[in-house]
Design an enzyme around this catalytic site. Structure first.
Site, short mmCIF file in Angstrom:
data_model
loop_
_atom_site.label_atom_id
_atom_site.label_comp_id
_atom_site.label_asym_id
_atom_site.label_seq_id
_atom_site.Cartn_x
_atom_site.Cartn_y
_atom_site.Cartn_z
CG ASN A 1 2.52 3.72 3.68
OD1 ASN A 1 3.07 3.00 4.51
ND2 ASN A 1 3.15 4.17 2.60
CE LYS B 1 1.34 -2.55 -8.16
NZ LYS B 1 0.79 -2.48 -6.82
CG ASP C 1 2.49 4.99 -5.11
OD1 ASP C 1 3.64 4.56 -5.30
OD2 ASP C 1 1.53 4.25 -4.84
CE LYS D 1 -0.71 23.97 13.03
NZ LYS D 1 -1.04 24.19 14.42
CG PHE E 1 6.86 -6.97 -0.85
CD1 PHE E 1 8.23 -7.19 -0.86
CD2 PHE E 1 6.08 -7.64 0.09
CE1 PHE E 1 8.81 -8.06 0.04
CE2 PHE E 1 6.65 -8.52 1.00
CZ PHE E 1 8.03 -8.73 0.97
CE LYS F 1 6.09 -1.09 -9.84
NZ LYS F 1 6.09 -0.25 -8.64
#
Ligand code: PMT
Length: 395
Positions: free
Chosen positions: A209, A335, A277, A287, A321, A339
């Site tokens: 990301n 969250k 995730d 490949k 975060f 968490k």
């Protein structure tokens, strides 16, 4: 106020070099031991003898002159310093340090020190506004260097605008404030995660990301500034870890999970990283060839590191975060609860100035007790300070 503190003043070649004499004099009056290093260019503006007389110490200008002691001079000053102050700091010195150039006494000493370094910037307005210079300043700030910003006014070149060296009194105040600042996290151990993770698909490809690591590295740097012992666990980024942090480089979310689980013996855990995730269900040995028109890959869920820590944490302050694109508050609060966090730092990553990659962020802190605070667009260093203030409140 600065009794016994060793301050190395670096003087570089700008018209404001003469004002450095006033700064050295003020530091001396406050009880500091001042050692001056001058660049060759600065000696065209002011004589070493001026600084030698005021500081009552030998002034170093030439890297290769006969040593005055048996110490390797740049290493010994780098080690001895409680603080470095570059005054005036030209665009040239900022550019050199930002790019790791060490070609004279001042730059080699700066390269060899882990002491805090302040740059009191002074230059022509157009130079100050030049994007190359701005970029170099941003690089240095990410490494934890401090900037004392110039004032606006009429400059020596006749231009009017920003670039005038800050008042010597303000420059000295900035150093005094820093050196007498309470290190509120002394004796505390802080674990910070930063950056993205990479999940391989085949030997040449991976998914990841946009995380640059800037947010997490800023938190690690601020925690070090507060006197904490810092463990920084980071996915691949282009950043250099702050000196003095214990640095652990990881690739995949599983690597990050293993590293975090092996370092839970800390007081605070702050998870600014953006771990992937999902991971590929199977990683191709070869490949993947582009033989078919489309390609379908299967992914399986990765470990949720934060959730796993939330389940087993004991005394640790746990901060997460939330990177969101819709319903920020609802998702962040979910969250926070799921968490088992003390508080969560939510950012809407679709908003300009927030989230991935940039130097700024726009965050809201949601605390487990129910209060929340929203902040305007701030430099990631300032966001890091806000997060640590909140952690310190909880100690
Ligand atoms: O790195 P920068 O370019 O400076 O960008 C900063 C940032 C956008 C990455 C940062 O501000 C941020 O939002 N980090 C969290 C990114 C994220 O993964 O958010 P999330 O909402 O998907 O995850 C929630 C929390 O769980 C996060 O603390 C995350 O670290 C953690 N997590 C997520 C997935 C996973 N498998 N394990 C986790 O521990």
């Amino acid at each position: 106020m600065l009794n016994g503190k060793n301050i190395v003043v670096g003087v570089t070649g700008g018209i404001a070099a003469y004002k450095a004499a006033d700064v050295v004099s003020r530091l001396k009056k406050l009880g500091a031991n001042v050692y001056v290093i001058m660049t060759e260019h600065s000696t065209k503006f002011i004589q070493p003898l001026t600084f030698q007389s005021i500081s009552q110490n030998y002034v170093v200008t030439d890297m290769f002159e006969d040593p005055k002691t048996w110490d390797v001079e740049h290493i010994s000053l780098a080690k001895r310093a409680d603080c470095f102050l570059i005054v005036p700091a030209t665009a040239n010195i900022v550019g050199k340090v930002a790019h790791g150039i060490a070609d004279d006494m001042l730059t080699t000493t700066l390269m060899a020190t882990v002491a805090p370094v302040f740059f009191a910037l002074a230059m022509n307005t157009k130079m100050y506004e030049n994007p190359i210079f701005k970029n170099n300043v941003a690089t240095l700030e990410r490494y934890g260097y401090h900037m004392i910003l110039p004032e606006s006014g009429r400059l020596a070149c006749g231009d009017v605008g920003a670039g005038k060296l800050a008042d010597p009194e303000h420059i000295v105040q900035a150093v005094v404030a820093y050196l007498s600042r309470e290190r509120r996290m002394t004796g505390k151990r802080v674990l910070v995660t930063a950056g993205p993770t990479r999940e391989p698909i085949d030997p040449v490809r991976y998914i990841t990301n946009h995380s640059s690591g800037k947010m997490g590295y800023a938190i690690a740097t601020e925690a070090l500034n507060e006197g904490a012992e810092v463990i920084l666990i980071s996915g691949p980024t282009g950043l250099t870890p702050p000196p003095n942090a214990t640095f652990i480089a990881v690739e995949s979310t599983q690597d990050m999970y293993d590293a975090v689980m092996a370092h839970l013996d800390v007081d605070v855990i702050i998870k600014a990283a953006a771990p992937a995730d999902y991971k590929a269900q199977s990683i191709s040995d070869q490949k993947i060839k582009k033989e078919s028109e489309d390609l379908t890959l299967s992914f399986v869920k990765n470990q949720d590191i934060l959730k796993a820590v939330g389940k087993i944490k004991t005394h640790q302050i746990l901060v997460g975060f939330a990177a969101e694109t819709t319903d920020v508050e609802a998702h962040a609060k979910k969250k926070l609860l799921e968490k088992n966090l003390d508080f969560i730092v939510a950012n809407d990553v679709t908003v300009e100035g927030a989230g991935f990659n940039g130097d700024t962020n726009i965050v809201t802190l949601f605390e487990k007790e129910g209060h929340s605070t929203s902040y305007e667009c701030l430099h990631k260093n300032e966001v890091a300070r806000i997060i640590l203030d909140k952690v310190i409140e909880r100690f």
